[in-house]
Motif scaffolding. Structure first.
Motif, PDB file in Angstrom:
ATOM      1  N   GLU A 183     -72.064 -67.511 100.397  1.00 53.88           N
ATOM      2  CA  GLU A 183     -72.075 -68.548 101.430  1.00 53.88           C
ATOM      3  C   GLU A 183     -70.656 -69.039 101.726  1.00 53.88           C
ATOM      4  O   GLU A 183     -70.295 -69.265 102.890  1.00 53.88           O
ATOM      5  CB  GLU A 183     -72.959 -69.720 100.988  1.00 53.88           C
ATOM      6  CG  GLU A 183     -74.449 -69.410 100.979  1.00 53.88           C
ATOM      7  CD  GLU A 183     -74.982 -69.212 102.389  1.00 53.88           C
ATOM      8  OE1 GLU A 183     -74.491 -69.869 103.329  1.00 53.88           O
ATOM      9  OE2 GLU A 183     -75.895 -68.380 102.560  1.00 53.88           O
ATOM     10  N   LEU A 184     -69.865 -69.215 100.695  1.00 54.03           N
ATOM     11  CA  LEU A 184     -68.472 -69.603 100.900  1.00 54.03           C
ATOM     12  C   LEU A 184     -67.724 -68.545 101.705  1.00 54.03           C
ATOM     13  O   LEU A 184     -66.979 -68.862 102.648  1.00 54.03           O
ATOM     14  CB  LEU A 184     -67.770 -69.812  99.554  1.00 54.03           C
ATOM     15  CG  LEU A 184     -68.065 -71.095  98.785  1.00 54.03           C
ATOM     16  CD1 LEU A 184     -67.462 -71.018  97.388  1.00 54.03           C
ATOM     17  CD2 LEU A 184     -67.506 -72.321  99.518  1.00 54.03           C
ATOM     18  N   GLU A 185     -67.936 -67.281 101.344  1.00 52.38           N
ATOM     19  CA  GLU A 185     -67.247 -66.197 102.030  1.00 52.38           C
ATOM     20  C   GLU A 185     -67.654 -66.109 103.500  1.00 52.38           C
ATOM     21  O   GLU A 185     -66.819 -65.870 104.380  1.00 52.38           O
ATOM     22  CB  GLU A 185     -67.530 -64.870 101.325  1.00 52.38           C
ATOM     23  CG  GLU A 185     -66.734 -63.704 101.880  1.00 52.38           C
ATOM     24  CD  GLU A 185     -66.937 -62.442 101.068  1.00 52.38           C
ATOM     25  OE1 GLU A 185     -66.464 -61.384 101.516  1.00 52.38           O
ATOM     26  OE2 GLU A 185     -67.580 -62.517 100.002  1.00 52.38           O
ATOM     27  N   ARG A 186     -68.936 -66.350 103.771  1.00 49.83           N
ATOM     28  CA  ARG A 186     -69.429 -66.248 105.145  1.00 49.83           C
ATOM     29  C   ARG A 186     -68.808 -67.295 106.061  1.00 49.83           C
ATOM     30  O   ARG A 186     -68.660 -67.067 107.264  1.00 49.83           O
ATOM     31  CB  ARG A 186     -70.960 -66.357 105.171  1.00 49.83           C
ATOM     32  CG  ARG A 186     -71.663 -65.013 105.031  1.00 49.83           C
ATOM     33  CD  ARG A 186     -73.147 -65.129 105.373  1.00 49.83           C
ATOM     34  NE  ARG A 186     -73.902 -65.780 104.311  1.00 49.83           N
ATOM     35  CZ  ARG A 186     -74.445 -65.125 103.281  1.00 49.83           C
ATOM     36  NH1 ARG A 186     -74.298 -63.812 103.176  1.00 49.83           N
ATOM     37  NH2 ARG A 186     -75.118 -65.773 102.354  1.00 49.83           N
ATOM     38  N   CYS A 187     -68.462 -68.443 105.503  1.00 52.19           N
ATOM     39  CA  CYS A 187     -67.834 -69.453 106.366  1.00 52.19           C
ATOM     40  C   CYS A 187     -66.316 -69.504 106.177  1.00 52.19           C
ATOM     41  O   CYS A 187     -65.657 -70.449 106.628  1.00 52.19           O
ATOM     42  CB  CYS A 187     -68.452 -70.833 106.143  1.00 52.19           C
ATOM     43  SG  CYS A 187     -68.206 -71.572 104.532  1.00 52.19           S
ATOM     44  N   GLY A 188     -65.757 -68.469 105.526  1.00 51.98           N
ATOM     45  CA  GLY A 188     -64.308 -68.363 105.394  1.00 51.98           C
ATOM     46  C   GLY A 188     -63.679 -69.442 104.536  1.00 51.98           C
ATOM     47  O   GLY A 188     -62.520 -69.810 104.738  1.00 51.98           O
TER      48      GLY A 188
END
Length: 455
Positions: free
Chosen positions: A85-90
């Motif tokens: 989830e962190l990676e998906r929102c950069g």
């Protein structure tokens, strides 16, 4: 041939450290916000009042394990899902523990700020602290400790703390715990520490970035505002005490080709009126390649690649019970350990006898004050500095005022401050190196009693 007129520089725009707006959420969380046009990556810093001295006896390192566990899943997401989830929102999320407390840091594009704040709020509000994840974090930390002990600089820092502070003080022991204390940490201990010390009422959120068109009040209310917890009484803070009797401790590393040196004592923190002058004088002594220590030990004698002096706040308090570490660090080749220390002490004695020059003072001011606009170009650096001010119980305009003080500090004031900070007869010297080669030359210098400990 037609020549264009030579461009002329315009007038320099005045610069000051950004001033934040202060407020609070309904749950008691203090909020500092700072609008920085053009900074599309928003930085968020969370200060948690969970200092190392609050760790239970025998569980040194539990604050560090808890901080690392904030990234390891929530009641909504497993560790893998949370990372995704962190990676998906950069976004990136990091946390660490130190003497003043625990700091949690988020960086996220402003276009995904709502999602980033929601994930941050979940991590703080309902961390999973799963048994398997805590066991993994403990194992990782136990793996790190031997590597840190093998690092001469880390070993020197550990020994200096042990020598300076009373055995009963948390500051005398490694920040992230020892093998014995870390091995005793389990998920139950982490949960207990979290429940006792982590709550919004004693926390602060710093938000910095381009907030154009962002309804930050609504975002915070929907995310960090949903975090609940009780209030807490202010915890008494014991004064920082240390023994700076001049002495030398050699941490024996047979066969070492270099000697790591760390020379230190404690001094006043940022609440003391001498801080600006102390920073300026310390910079003249060893803050850059043109400083006195480098000029002698590096340029003239070739003993080292560089020696630095610095002041690092350990714990800050308005009532004078805080302190900063004042230190000189570097490494020299083993055969020249004695001569290098001899020359270093000569620099300190010459400084006390003759003082700094106006040219040294002017160069230091240019380097410390002149680069400030570049240093604080990113939201992360501004947020980190504001969070430091909160952590150290300083006013919101402290950093801006510090630059004004630095520019106004004279050569005589800077000299007096640095001489007081580094008295030649009140320094604890840690040497990590080959005792068989360096013990006798160091004893001959007469800079204090010499003791050898195992590496």
């Amino acid at each position: 041939m037609e020549f264009h007129p030579q461009p002329q520089p315009g007038e320099a725009k005045p610069w000051a450290f950004p001033a934040p707006q202060r407020g609070a959420l309904d749950n008691g969380l203090t909020v500092l916000r700072c609008h920085r046009p053009g900074q599309q990556v928003v930085a968020v810093e969370i200060n948690l009042d969970a200092p190392l001295e609050a760790e239970p006896k025998g569980l040194d390192g539990v604050a560090t394990i808890m901080a690392r566990a904030f990234n390891e899943g929530t009641d909504k997401h497993s560790a893998e899902e949370f990372a995704a989830e962190l990676e998906r929102c950069g976004a990136t999320l990091d946390a660490h523990a130190d003497h003043p407390g625990v700091r949690v840091s988020l960086e996220v594009p402003v276009s995904r700020l709502a999602k980033g704040l929601a994930l941050l709020a979940d991590a703080l509000r309902a961390p999973a602290f799963a048994d398997s994840e805590i066991e993994r974090l403990v194992a990782n930390r136990l793996d790190e400790i031997p590597h840190e002990s093998a690092n001469p600089a880390r070993r020197a820092a550990k020994e200096l703390s042990r020598q300076l502070f009373p055995a009963g003080s948390r500051m005398s022991r490694p920040r992230q715990g020892t093998e014995e204390t870390v091995a005793a940490i389990d998920a139950a201990a982490v949960r207990a520490f979290y429940e006792k010390h982590v709550r919004p009422a004693t926390g602060t959120a710093v938000v910095v970035g381009d907030l154009t068109g962002v309804d930050l009040d609504a975002l915070l209310a929907d995310t960090l505002g949903a975090w609940t917890g009780d209030t807490a009484e202010a915890r008494p803070v014991p004064p920082v005490t240390a023994d700076d009797t001049g002495r030398v401790v050699i941490v024996d590393r047979p066969g070492a080709v270099q000697t790591q040196l760390l020379i230190g004592r404690i001094g006043p923190d940022k609440h003391d009126r001498v801080w600006a002058a102390q920073i300026l004088g310390t910079y003249c002594l060893g803050g850059t390649l043109t400083s006195r220590l480098d000029r002698v030990l590096r340029e003239e004698k070739g003993y080292t690649y560089g020696v630095r002096s610095f002041a690092q706040v350990l714990r800050s308090a308005p009532d004078g019970t805080g302190a900063a570490m004042l230190a000189i660090s570097g490494s020299v080749d083993t055969p020249n350990t004695g001569p290098a220390l001899d020359d270093l002490w000569k620099v300190l004695r010459t400084l006390a006898a003759e003082g700094l020059t106006d040219a040294e003072r002017d160069t230091a001011v240019q380097n410390l004050v002149g680069v400030a606009p570049l240093k604080f170009e990113t939201a992360a650096n501004v947020a980190s500095t504001l969070a430091d001010q909160v952590e150290q119980n300083l006013p919101d305009d402290y950093q801006a005022e510090l630059y004004r003080q630095l520019a106004a500090t004279g050569t005589v004031e800077a000299t007096a401050a640095v001489v007081s900070a580094f008295p030649a007869d009140r320094l604890v010297t840690i040497l990590v190196g080959d005792a068989a080669q360096i013990e006798e030359p160091v004893k001959a210098l007469g800079i204090g009693e010499v003791t050898v400990v195992t590496g």
